[in-house]
Design a protein around this motif. Structure first.
Motif, PDB file in Angstrom:
ATOM      1  N   UNK A   1       0.845  -1.203   0.000  1.00  0.00           N
ATOM      2  CA  UNK A   1       0.000   0.000   0.000  1.00  0.00           C
ATOM      3  C   UNK A   1       0.878   1.249   0.000  1.00  0.00           C
ATOM      4  N   UNK A   2       1.926   1.243   0.833  1.00  0.00           N
ATOM      5  CA  UNK A   2       2.852   2.382   0.880  1.00  0.00           C
ATOM      6  C   UNK A   2       3.420   2.666  -0.498  1.00  0.00           C
ATOM      7  N   UNK A   3       3.873   1.617  -1.170  1.00  0.00           N
ATOM      8  CA  UNK A   3       4.500   1.784  -2.479  1.00  0.00           C
ATOM      9  C   UNK A   3       3.528   2.355  -3.499  1.00  0.00           C
ATOM     10  N   UNK A   4       2.310   1.840  -3.509  1.00  0.00           N
ATOM     11  CA  UNK A   4       1.323   2.325  -4.467  1.00  0.00           C
ATOM     12  C   UNK A   4       0.950   3.775  -4.192  1.00  0.00           C
ATOM     13  N   UNK A   5       0.755   4.115  -2.928  1.00  0.00           N
ATOM     14  CA  UNK A   5       0.415   5.494  -2.603  1.00  0.00           C
ATOM     15  C   UNK A   5       1.566   6.443  -2.937  1.00  0.00           C
ATOM     16  N   UNK A   6       2.793   6.009  -2.709  1.00  0.00           N
ATOM     17  CA  UNK A   6       3.926   6.873  -3.030  1.00  0.00           C
ATOM     18  C   UNK A   6       3.971   7.152  -4.529  1.00  0.00           C
ATOM     19  N   UNK A   7       3.681   6.145  -5.340  1.00  0.00           N
ATOM     20  CA  UNK A   7       3.637   6.357  -6.794  1.00  0.00           C
ATOM     21  C   UNK A   7       2.579   7.400  -7.151  1.00  0.00           C
ATOM     22  N   UNK A   8       1.436   7.340  -6.503  1.00  0.00           N
ATOM     23  CA  UNK A   8       0.381   8.319  -6.782  1.00  0.00           C
ATOM     24  C   UNK A   8       0.767   9.712  -6.270  1.00  0.00           C
ATOM     25  N   UNK A   9       1.538   9.764  -5.194  1.00  0.00           N
ATOM     26  CA  UNK A   9       2.032  11.059  -4.723  1.00  0.00           C
ATOM     27  C   UNK A   9       2.953  11.684  -5.764  1.00  0.00           C
ATOM     28  N   UNK A  10       3.768  10.861  -6.412  1.00  0.00           N
ATOM     29  CA  UNK A  10       4.650  11.366  -7.455  1.00  0.00           C
ATOM     30  C   UNK A  10       3.847  11.880  -8.649  1.00  0.00           C
TER      31      UNK A  10
END
Length: 276
Positions: free
Chosen positions: A28-37
């Motif tokens: 979940x962290x990884x996916x959200x970080x991608x969306x933050x980018x």
């Protein structure tokens, strides 16, 4: 595009980014970080559209992470923020792109709320000040805490300053250097933000004053930046010695060595803006 759209997108970027820090599920962290980018790219595109019109914008923001009790609550709050932000988009090709990105993000957030562990508690704000698998004494913990608060703010500040300067520059080499510096600070902010969340001390960096990023004397700014990077290297070196943990010491040495190249990038930038 309007400065108000930029302000709301800035807040959304921070909301997505810090939600990625506060949750413990790595996927979940990884996916959200991608969306933050992706949200950060939206910010830069909005800024560029405003600059092309000669419209000023600021880094004013209105962000409240709250203190969600569990993962599901954090994701639900983020869904609300995304929907509220979309209401400000004007009719444009850029808005059409942002809408499809945000609609997909909402769909993913809804799906992530159904994952096993959605009721897991959020401990990113409880101030327990320990790291998994680490035994740090009080002075080491205090040194690490102070470093993380100071450096997370510095990296957030640098990301925004370099993005602003990149948008103002018409020189390709300068823009490339700013992009390298932005990318490096994004990595550092991610590293420090995740560590703060692990320690229960996650907090938003304070807002920037306009005088911080509206640079009148670029030569002086870069020279001061080089001095600040030298100081950051010393802070990393001191912390690597202070924590007396092999893994943590190696990490802060790693950051220290990265700062050395930041100095070289800034010297290259200085030669570009103030040639001899």
């Amino acid at each position: 595009m309007t400065p108000d759209v930029f302000k709301h997108k800035h807040a959304l970027w921070l909301n997505i980014l810090f939600t990625s820090f506060m949750l413990e599920d790595d996927a979940v962290k990884s996916e959200l970080y991608d969306h933050a980018q992706i949200a950060f790219r939206h910010m830069r595109w909005i800024a560029r559209a405003l600059a092309e019109k000669g419209t000023a914008y600021t880094y004013d923001r209105d962000v409240d992470l709250g203190q969600p009790a569990n993962n599901s609550e954090a994701l639900q709050a983020l869904i609300g923020t995304v929907k509220a932000t979309m209401a400000f988009y004007p009719d444009s090709a850029l808005s059409a792109r942002m809408i499809t990105d945000d609609e997909y993000l909402i769909a993913r957030l809804e799906a992530l709320r159904c994952r096993p562990g959605a009721d897991a508690p959020v401990t990113a704000f409880d101030r327990h000040r320990t790291l998994p698998g680490k035994s740090l004494d009080q002075p080491q913990t205090d040194a690490l805490t102070l470093f993380l608060f100071e450096e997370s703010y510095k990296e957030y500040e640098l990301i925004l300053i370099y993005a602003y300067m990149q948008n103002e520059s018409g020189n390709l080499l300068e823009r490339d250097i700013y992009q390298d510096l932005i990318d490096e600070s994004q990595f550092h902010l991610k590293s420090f933000g995740n560590m703060m969340a692990q320690m229960g001390i996650l907090a938003l960096p304070r807002p920037l004053d306009e005088r911080t990023y509206k640079i009148n004397d670029l030569d002086a700014f870069i020279r001061n930046g080089i001095a600040e990077e030298e100081n950051a290297k010393e802070q990393c070196r001191s912390l690597a010695e202070a924590v007396r943990d092999e893994e943590l010491s190696a990490f802060f040495d790693f950051i220290n060595f990265q700062e050395s190249y930041h100095i070289e990038l800034m010297k290259k930038l200085l030669a570009q803006v103030s040639p001899k």
